[in-house]
Design an enzyme around this catalytic site. Structure first.
Site, PDB file in Angstrom:
ATOM      1  N   ILE A 104      -5.727   4.272  -5.706  1.00 46.60           N
ATOM      2  CA  ILE A 104      -5.297   5.711  -4.868  1.00 46.60           C
ATOM      3  C   ILE A 104      -6.505   6.038  -3.919  1.00 46.60           C
ATOM      4  O   ILE A 104      -6.223   6.717  -3.085  1.00 46.60           O
ATOM      5  CB  ILE A 104      -4.817   7.032  -5.986  1.00 46.60           C
ATOM      6  CG1 ILE A 104      -3.875   7.903  -5.257  1.00 46.60           C
ATOM      7  CG2 ILE A 104      -6.206   7.321  -6.761  1.00 46.60           C
ATOM      8  CD1 ILE A 104      -3.317   8.655  -6.303  1.00 46.60           C
ATOM      9  N   HIS A 136      -8.752  -2.961 -16.651  1.00 44.76           N
ATOM     10  CA  HIS A 136      -8.253  -3.127 -15.201  1.00 44.76           C
ATOM     11  C   HIS A 136      -9.384  -3.955 -14.467  1.00 44.76           C
ATOM     12  O   HIS A 136     -10.585  -3.783 -14.574  1.00 44.76           O
ATOM     13  CB  HIS A 136      -7.822  -1.828 -14.631  1.00 44.76           C
ATOM     14  CG  HIS A 136      -9.064  -0.762 -14.661  1.00 44.76           C
ATOM     15  ND1 HIS A 136      -9.068  -0.013 -15.570  1.00 44.76           N
ATOM     16  CD2 HIS A 136      -9.740  -0.618 -13.415  1.00 44.76           C
ATOM     17  CE1 HIS A 136     -10.038   0.709 -15.219  1.00 44.76           C
ATOM     18  NE2 HIS A 136     -10.552   0.534 -14.171  1.00 44.76           N
TER      19      HIS A 136
END
Ligand code: 5GP
Length: 109
Positions: free
Chosen positions: A32, A99
């Site tokens: 994002i 991640h």
């Protein structure tokens, strides 16, 4: 008890994300707040909080994420990229869900 993170919610489609790749094992979506023209996050569907939390049973997950990123890059014609795992708060990890950061100067088609 397993702490529910924003990435659990993205994985479970409870909140939207710009998903670029998905299969039974992994989900990849755009960061994002991108720090490069292409900035993706690859997460395993199986939850592990961090590299620091890996066990012999889950030690294959980082390699699996790297292989998925490698195949994705090849399919997209991305010649070069950077791969990073942040480990722990002191290592810059904000989201406690394993991640892999994928950063490339090349823009995703
Ligand atoms: P970390 O610092 O934990 O290694 O990286 C977490 C990354 O997740 C950051 O780069 C941050 O911009 C990204 N991020 C945080 N919240 C969201 C979100 O709700 N959606 C997406 N797509 N990325 C997020």
């Amino acid at each position: 008890m397993e702490q529910i993170t924003i990435f659990h919610k993205i994985r479970d489609k409870q909140i939207p994300a710009d998903v670029v790749y998905e299969d039974d094992e992994v989900l990849a979506f755009k960061d994002i707040h991108p720090k490069a023209p292409t900035h993706l996050l690859f997460i395993p569907k199986h939850f592990v909080a961090s590299v620091a939390e890996l066990t012999p049973e889950t030690a294959h997950l980082p390699g699996m994420l790297i292989l998925k990123a490698q195949k994705f890059a090849a399919q997209q014609g991305i010649a070069g990229y950077k791969l990073t795992f942040h480990v722990g708060k002191e290592g810059g990890q904000e989201v406690p869900y394993l991640h892999l950061h994928f950063l490339a100067e090349q823009v995703l088609e």
